[in-house]
Scaffold this active site. Structure first.
Site, mmCIF file in Angstrom:
data_model
loop_
_atom_site.group_PDB
_atom_site.id
_atom_site.type_symbol
_atom_site.label_atom_id
_atom_site.label_comp_id
_atom_site.label_asym_id
_atom_site.label_seq_id
_atom_site.Cartn_x
_atom_site.Cartn_y
_atom_site.Cartn_z
ATOM 1 N N LYS A 226 33.631 -18.046 -36.142
ATOM 2 C CA LYS A 226 34.756 -17.999 -35.205
ATOM 3 C C LYS A 226 34.382 -18.502 -33.816
ATOM 4 C CE LYS A 226 37.869 -14.770 -37.461
ATOM 5 N NZ LYS A 226 38.457 -13.427 -37.502
ATOM 6 N N ARG A 260 34.021 -10.481 -44.031
ATOM 7 C CA ARG A 260 34.811 -11.648 -44.464
ATOM 8 C C ARG A 260 34.132 -12.914 -43.943
ATOM 9 N NH1 ARG A 260 38.697 -14.982 -42.286
ATOM 10 N NH2 ARG A 260 40.278 -15.741 -43.745
HETATM 11 C C1 8Y4 Z 1 36.514 -21.184 -37.741
HETATM 12 C C2 8Y4 Z 1 36.328 -20.137 -38.584
HETATM 13 C C3 8Y4 Z 1 37.689 -21.257 -37.033
HETATM 14 C C4 8Y4 Z 1 37.286 -19.162 -38.738
HETATM 15 C C5 8Y4 Z 1 38.660 -20.273 -37.186
HETATM 16 C C6 8Y4 Z 1 38.467 -19.233 -38.052
HETATM 17 C C7 8Y4 Z 1 40.527 -12.504 -40.296
HETATM 18 C C8 8Y4 Z 1 41.402 -12.439 -41.383
HETATM 19 C C9 8Y4 Z 1 41.391 -14.454 -40.568
HETATM 20 C C10 8Y4 Z 1 39.835 -11.326 -39.900
HETATM 21 C C11 8Y4 Z 1 40.983 -10.218 -41.702
HETATM 22 C C12 8Y4 Z 1 39.661 -17.341 -39.108
HETATM 23 C C13 8Y4 Z 1 42.915 -14.060 -42.540
HETATM 24 C C14 8Y4 Z 1 40.943 -16.624 -38.882
HETATM 25 N N1 8Y4 Z 1 40.519 -13.784 -39.814
HETATM 26 N N2 8Y4 Z 1 41.640 -11.316 -42.084
HETATM 27 N N3 8Y4 Z 1 41.939 -13.672 -41.538
HETATM 28 N N4 8Y4 Z 1 40.100 -10.205 -40.641
HETATM 29 N N5 8Y4 Z 1 41.171 -9.062 -42.370
HETATM 30 N N6 8Y4 Z 1 39.485 -18.309 -38.174
HETATM 31 O O1 8Y4 Z 1 39.062 -11.266 -38.940
HETATM 32 O O2 8Y4 Z 1 38.907 -17.080 -40.001
HETATM 33 S S1 8Y4 Z 1 41.806 -16.137 -40.367
#
Ligand code: 8Y4
Length: 281
Positions: A226, A260
Site C-alpha cells: 500500500k 491480506r
Molecule cells: C497497491 C496495493 C495499491 C494495494 C493499492 C492497494 C483492504 C481490503 C482492500 C484492507 C480489507 C488495496 C478490499 C486496497 N484493502 N479489505 N480491500 N482490508 N478487509 N490497495 O485493508 O489493496 S483494497
C-alpha cells in the site's frame, strides 16, 4: 479461535494469509489482471487461486470493485459478472475458503450461494440492505473502518484519537450486526489501513493494534504494497515487499490473525518464523 466459513473451518489459533485475487480489469499495480481482450479469463483466475493455495494461503480474497481514487464505479451487474463465476469456480474446483470483497447486497447473497466462506466489506455493511443480506448467509463478516469515501478519503483525514475512534466505530458496527442476527462469533475486525488515514494515523494504529479489537474477535490487517509503505520508505509499488513484510511481522506480533497480501509465499514464511519464536510451543 475457530471460524466457521460455510463448509470449511478456519483455524485462527495461528495467523493466516489471505491471498488477493483481483477481478478488476485495471489492477496491474496490485497483483495482476485476469482479463484477456476485455473478458475475464476464468482459467487465469483459477491458476492464481491455485498459486495462492500452493504458497500457503488459507483464504482467497476475490474482489471486483476498485477502491482506488479515480476508479470508475462498478454497476451491480458488472460486479456480479466479475465475482460470482470466480467464487463458484474456485470453491467447486479447489474447495478453498473464499472471501468476497464486496459492499453490494446482491453480490453478498449470490456469492454465498456460490460457496463463499467470508464476506469482506470495506464499508462495514453500511450500504442499505447489506447487513440483512450478510446476516442471511450465516457466514463470518469482516467489517473494516474507513473515514470518508474511496475517491476522496486520502485528501485530509483527521482524528482526535485514531485508535479510540476506529475501535469505537468497529464496536458500534458490531452492535448493528448483532441486532440483525450476526453473532459476535462471526465477526472479524479490520482498522482499514489506507482508508482515510495519514501515516501518523497508520503508525498509531500499528503500534496499538491490540486495542482495536476485543481479544476474542480476530483482527485482519491489509497493508500489502500500500501507499503507506511507499511514502514511509520512499518506494515505488514494485519495491514495497520488504516494507510490507516488516508490517506483516509487526502485525502478527501484535495479535493480527489474518494478513491480506499479494505476496503469499513470502508472508507465509514471515508468519511461520514469528510463530516459531513467539507462538505456542
Ligand atoms: C497497491 C496495493 C495499491 C494495494 C493499492 C492497494 C483492504 C481490503 C482492500 C484492507 C480489507 C488495496 C478490499 C486496497 N484493502 N479489505 N480491500 N482490508 N478487509 N490497495 O485493508 O489493496 S483494497
Amino acid at each position: 479461535m475457530n471460524l466457521t466459513c460455510g463448509k470449511n473451518t478456519l483455524d485462527l489459533s495461528r495467523p493466516v494469509v489471505m491471498g488477493i485475487l483481483n477481478t478488476t480489469p485495471d489492477s496491474f499495480s496490485d497483483g495482476g489482471s485476469y482479463y484477456a481482450d476485455g473478458r475475464l479469463d476464468l482459467d487465469l483466475a483459477l491458476r492464481r487461486a491455485e498459486q495462492i493455495l500452493e504458497e500457503g494461503g488459507a483464504i482467497i480474497d476475490v474482489g471486483g470493485e476498485s477502491t482506488r481514487p479515480g476508479a470508475a464505479p462498478v454497476s451491480e451487474q458488472e460486479e456480479l459478472d466479475r465475482v460470482v463465476p470466480v467464487v463458484e469456480a474456485v470453491v467447486s474446483r479447489l474447495g478453498a475458503i473464499v472471501s468476497v470483497d464486496t459492499s453490494t447486497p446482491a453480490v453478498i447473497t449470490e456469492s454465498a450461494a456460490a460457496g463463499a466462506g467470508i464476506i469482506n466489506d470495506v464499508r462495514a455493511l453500511e450500504r442499505p440492505g447489506a447487513v440483512e443480506a450478510a446476516a442471511a448467509t450465516d457466514l463470518p463478516v469482516c467489517i473494516m473502518h474507513m473515514q470518508g469515501q474511496p475517491g476522496t478519503m486520502q485528501r485530509d483525514p483527521h482524528y482526535d484519537d485514531v485508535v479510540a475512534e476506529v475501535g469505537a466505530y468497529l464496536l458500534e458496527r458490531m452492535q448493528v450486526c448483532e441486532r440483525a442476527g450476526i453473532g459476535r462469533e462471526r465477526m472479524i475486525f479490520d482498522p482499514g489501513f489506507g482508508f482515510g488515514k495519514n501515516d501518523d494515523h497508520h503508525l498509531a494504529m500499528m503500534r496499538n493494534l491490540p486495542e482495536l479489537a476485543p481479544s476474542d474477535i480476530p483482527l485482519l490487517v491489509g497493508v500489502s504494497r500500500k501507499s503507506m509503505v511507499g511514502r514511509l520508505l520512499g518506494r515505488d509499488v514494485r519495491d514495497r515487499l520488504p516494507g510490507s513484510l516488516a508490517l506483516a511481522m509487526l502485525s502478527a506480533q501484535r495479535g493480527a490473525r489474518i494478513l491480506r497480501v499479494h505476496d503469499v509465499a513470502a508472508t507465509a514464511d514471515v508468519l511461520k518464523m514469528q510463530q516459531l519464536v513467539d507462538g505456542p510451543s
